[in-house]
Design a protein around this motif. Structure first.
Motif, mmCIF file in Angstrom:
data_model
loop_
_atom_site.group_PDB
_atom_site.id
_atom_site.type_symbol
_atom_site.label_atom_id
_atom_site.label_comp_id
_atom_site.label_asym_id
_atom_site.label_seq_id
_atom_site.Cartn_x
_atom_site.Cartn_y
_atom_site.Cartn_z
ATOM 1 N N PRO A 1 0.472 -1.480 0.042
ATOM 2 C CA PRO A 1 -0.066 -0.054 -0.009
ATOM 3 C C PRO A 1 0.865 1.602 0.304
ATOM 4 C CG PRO A 1 -0.905 -1.039 1.963
ATOM 5 C CD PRO A 1 0.512 -2.247 1.048
ATOM 6 N N GLY A 2 0.776 2.230 -0.761
ATOM 7 C CA GLY A 2 1.309 3.645 -1.010
ATOM 8 C C GLY A 2 2.594 3.213 -1.287
ATOM 9 N N SER A 3 2.635 2.771 -1.720
ATOM 10 C CA SER A 3 3.968 1.833 -2.882
ATOM 11 C C SER A 3 4.092 2.640 -4.019
ATOM 12 C CB SER A 3 4.315 0.490 -3.236
ATOM 13 O OG SER A 3 5.418 0.284 -4.185
ATOM 14 N N PRO A 4 4.145 3.649 -4.670
ATOM 15 C CA PRO A 4 4.479 4.032 -6.118
ATOM 16 C C PRO A 4 4.612 3.249 -7.408
ATOM 17 C CG PRO A 4 7.177 5.109 -5.148
ATOM 18 C CD PRO A 4 5.926 3.838 -4.054
ATOM 19 N N ARG A 5 4.121 3.677 -8.421
ATOM 20 C CA ARG A 5 3.735 2.630 -9.694
ATOM 21 C C ARG A 5 5.184 2.549 -10.223
ATOM 22 N NH1 ARG A 5 0.067 2.787 -13.296
ATOM 23 N NH2 ARG A 5 -0.787 4.873 -11.797
ATOM 24 N N THR A 6 5.413 3.459 -10.642
ATOM 25 C CA THR A 6 6.653 3.932 -11.401
ATOM 26 C C THR A 6 7.580 4.877 -10.586
ATOM 27 O OG1 THR A 6 5.959 6.648 -12.073
ATOM 28 C CG2 THR A 6 5.004 4.172 -13.416
ATOM 29 N N ASN A 7 8.665 5.039 -11.073
ATOM 30 C CA ASN A 7 10.135 5.916 -10.887
ATOM 31 C C ASN A 7 10.175 7.070 -11.128
ATOM 32 O OD1 ASN A 7 11.003 5.073 -13.012
ATOM 33 N ND2 ASN A 7 13.095 4.837 -11.837
ATOM 34 N N ASN A 8 9.115 7.452 -11.718
ATOM 35 C CA ASN A 8 9.488 8.983 -11.790
ATOM 36 C C ASN A 8 9.489 10.141 -11.160
ATOM 37 O OD1 ASN A 8 8.706 7.576 -14.406
ATOM 38 N ND2 ASN A 8 5.911 8.384 -14.448
ATOM 39 N N ALA A 9 8.874 10.181 -10.327
ATOM 40 C CA ALA A 9 9.107 11.299 -9.218
ATOM 41 C C ALA A 9 10.221 11.192 -8.589
ATOM 42 C CB ALA A 9 7.751 10.460 -7.922
ATOM 43 N N ARG A 10 10.941 9.955 -8.522
ATOM 44 C CA ARG A 10 12.052 9.883 -7.899
ATOM 45 C C ARG A 10 13.505 10.199 -8.621
ATOM 46 N NH1 ARG A 10 13.793 10.774 -3.754
ATOM 47 N NH2 ARG A 10 12.691 9.725 -3.041
ATOM 48 N N GLU A 11 13.290 10.460 -10.152
ATOM 49 C CA GLU A 11 13.737 10.785 -11.278
ATOM 50 C C GLU A 11 13.695 11.863 -11.171
ATOM 51 O OE1 GLU A 11 12.829 8.505 -15.378
ATOM 52 O OE2 GLU A 11 13.158 6.919 -14.757
ATOM 53 N N SER A 12 12.214 12.534 -11.153
ATOM 54 C CA SER A 12 11.979 13.969 -10.844
ATOM 55 C C SER A 12 13.169 14.571 -9.602
ATOM 56 C CB SER A 12 10.954 14.539 -10.477
ATOM 57 O OG SER A 12 10.797 16.327 -10.698
ATOM 58 N N ASP A 13 12.567 13.949 -8.467
ATOM 59 C CA ASP A 13 14.386 14.547 -7.825
ATOM 60 C C ASP A 13 15.770 14.535 -8.479
ATOM 61 O OD1 ASP A 13 11.959 14.559 -6.012
ATOM 62 O OD2 ASP A 13 12.383 12.626 -5.194
ATOM 63 N N PHE A 14 15.626 13.692 -8.959
ATOM 64 C CA PHE A 14 16.825 13.701 -9.496
ATOM 65 C C PHE A 14 17.701 14.989 -9.905
ATOM 66 C CE2 PHE A 14 17.587 9.650 -7.730
ATOM 67 C CZ PHE A 14 19.023 9.574 -7.143
ATOM 68 N N ARG A 15 16.262 14.935 -11.068
ATOM 69 C CA ARG A 15 16.886 16.557 -12.438
ATOM 70 C C ARG A 15 17.079 17.300 -11.054
ATOM 71 N NH1 ARG A 15 13.086 13.018 -15.457
ATOM 72 N NH2 ARG A 15 11.439 13.794 -14.349
ATOM 73 N N ASP A 16 15.826 17.882 -10.549
ATOM 74 C CA ASP A 16 16.108 18.964 -9.473
ATOM 75 C C ASP A 16 17.512 19.103 -9.154
ATOM 76 O OD1 ASP A 16 13.117 19.248 -10.198
ATOM 77 O OD2 ASP A 16 12.484 18.406 -8.871
ATOM 78 N N LEU A 17 17.982 17.811 -8.509
ATOM 79 C CA LEU A 17 18.627 18.103 -7.123
ATOM 80 C C LEU A 17 20.306 18.787 -8.779
ATOM 81 C CD1 LEU A 17 20.548 17.051 -5.122
ATOM 82 C CD2 LEU A 17 21.369 15.270 -5.825
ATOM 83 N N ASN A 18 20.030 17.588 -9.914
ATOM 84 C CA ASN A 18 21.210 18.208 -10.866
ATOM 85 C C ASN A 18 20.872 19.564 -10.791
ATOM 86 O OD1 ASN A 18 22.633 16.255 -11.259
ATOM 87 N ND2 ASN A 18 20.425 15.000 -12.499
ATOM 88 N N ARG A 19 19.693 20.624 -10.936
ATOM 89 C CA ARG A 19 19.526 21.507 -11.519
ATOM 90 C C ARG A 19 20.188 22.341 -10.254
ATOM 91 N NH1 ARG A 19 14.728 20.077 -13.839
ATOM 92 N NH2 ARG A 19 14.060 20.170 -11.927
ATOM 93 N N ARG A 20 19.578 22.133 -9.418
ATOM 94 C CA ARG A 20 19.974 22.854 -7.773
ATOM 95 C C ARG A 20 21.553 23.350 -7.678
ATOM 96 N NH1 ARG A 20 16.784 20.607 -5.349
ATOM 97 N NH2 ARG A 20 18.370 18.809 -3.470
ATOM 98 N N LEU A 21 22.362 21.912 -6.969
ATOM 99 C CA LEU A 21 23.785 21.488 -7.899
ATOM 100 C C LEU A 21 24.035 22.649 -8.922
ATOM 101 C CD1 LEU A 21 24.405 17.994 -6.716
ATOM 102 C CD2 LEU A 21 24.623 19.588 -5.406
ATOM 103 N N LEU A 22 23.657 22.518 -9.770
ATOM 104 C CA LEU A 22 24.197 23.156 -10.797
ATOM 105 C C LEU A 22 24.380 25.009 -10.423
ATOM 106 C CD1 LEU A 22 25.942 23.627 -13.915
ATOM 107 C CD2 LEU A 22 23.585 23.277 -14.651
ATOM 108 N N ARG A 23 22.852 25.154 -10.348
ATOM 109 C CA ARG A 23 22.829 26.867 -10.084
ATOM 110 C C ARG A 23 23.916 27.423 -8.493
ATOM 111 N NH1 ARG A 23 17.840 26.029 -9.274
ATOM 112 N NH2 ARG A 23 17.860 26.317 -7.125
ATOM 113 N N THR A 24 24.639 25.921 -7.453
ATOM 114 C CA THR A 24 25.166 26.352 -6.470
ATOM 115 C C THR A 24 26.059 26.374 -6.457
ATOM 116 O OG1 THR A 24 24.397 24.752 -5.687
ATOM 117 C CG2 THR A 24 23.033 26.294 -5.322
ATOM 118 N N THR A 25 27.082 25.319 -7.948
ATOM 119 C CA THR A 25 28.342 24.699 -7.695
ATOM 120 C C THR A 25 29.064 25.099 -9.257
ATOM 121 O OG1 THR A 25 27.843 22.601 -8.925
ATOM 122 C CG2 THR A 25 27.888 23.230 -5.889
ATOM 123 N N GLY A 26 28.245 25.274 -10.261
ATOM 124 C CA GLY A 26 28.219 25.656 -11.259
ATOM 125 C C GLY A 26 29.451 24.616 -12.152
ATOM 126 N N GLN A 27 29.520 23.393 -11.349
ATOM 127 C CA GLN A 27 29.424 21.904 -11.705
ATOM 128 C C GLN A 27 28.791 21.573 -12.291
ATOM 129 O OE1 GLN A 27 32.638 20.354 -9.784
ATOM 130 N NE2 GLN A 27 32.877 22.237 -8.466
#
Length: 225
Positions: A118-144
């Motif tokens: 119960p409550g388990s997501p059927r896809t990992n789309n949300a987790r992949e979105s988290d990684f994309r957000d993380l990439n954007r945030r790190l690029l914005r804060t570190t420039g790398q």
């Protein structure tokens, strides 16, 4: 696109009926010819799109009684049998059915078990979105670029965990942590980071590290002759 162009054709019909014009008639004739040309392919694609819509609805647990993974898998296989019958009657649909069947079988080992949790997501789309957000945030804060994997490896997956949305809430959350627990976790992170101390992409830093390693190695007892 076909449906939108059909709407345009309907609009032209009404315009011409109200006030005919040679350019409108020419446009109407060209549009009718184009729609007639792609009508057979559109009918096939519309049928396949309907299949995919039905499959998506079948797999969606929202608004349905709780089902086990076996029940969902059985419903899915029954629907595949149904569309196989339709595709056998229309050979042009066979390639589409085979693609749907192959994709379903490829994903089947991990497609249905989530219904037993119960409550388990059927896809990992949300987790992949988290990684994309993380990439954007790190690029914005570190420039790398490409820093995400190294940062997660060296500091742990803290960036992926739920975090306070502002500084005030962060201070409030940290103030509730016992000092011994905080010290223990900080020491654990330091020990974890030490594993990557020799990891670098800088040629100059690599040379310095090798030089320090040689100096430390020189302090060892020499080999006996």
């Amino acid at each position: 696109m076909f449906e939108r162009l059909t709407e345009v054709k309907g609009c032209l019909d009404r315009l011409i009926a109200h006030h005919s014009h040679p350019q409108l008639i020419q446009l109407h004739q060209g549009l009718c010819a184009a729609l007639q040309l792609v009508q057979p392919k559109y009918s096939l694609l519309h049928q396949v799109a309907d299949w995919l819509t039905q499959i998506a609805d079948l797999l969606d647990p929202a608004g349905k009684p709780l089902r086990s993974s076996e029940q969902v898998q059985e419903e899915m296989l029954d629907y595949l049998v149904k569309i196989e019958t339709i595709s056998n009657q229309q050979p042009d649909l066979q390639p589409f059915f085979q693609t749907i069947l192959k994709t379903t079988l490829n994903y089947a080992p991990g497609l249905f078990h989530c219904y037993d949790i119960p409550g388990s997501p059927r896809t990992n789309n949300a987790r992949e979105s988290d990684f994309r957000d993380l990439n954007r945030r790190l690029l914005r804060t570190t420039g790398q670029k490409g820093l995400t994997r190294r940062l997660i490896q060296r500091t742990g997956p803290w960036e992926l965990l739920h975090r306070p949305d502002n500084l005030q809430n962060a201070i409030l959350a940290l103030s509730q942590i016992a000092q011994p627990d905080f010290a223990e976790e900080r020491q654990r992170i330091r020990q974890h980071r030490d594993r990557f101390r020799m990891h670098t992409r800088s040629q100059k830093q690599s040379s310095r590290q090798l030089s320090k390693l040689e100096q430390r190695w020189a302090n060892l007892s020499p080999n006996s002759s």
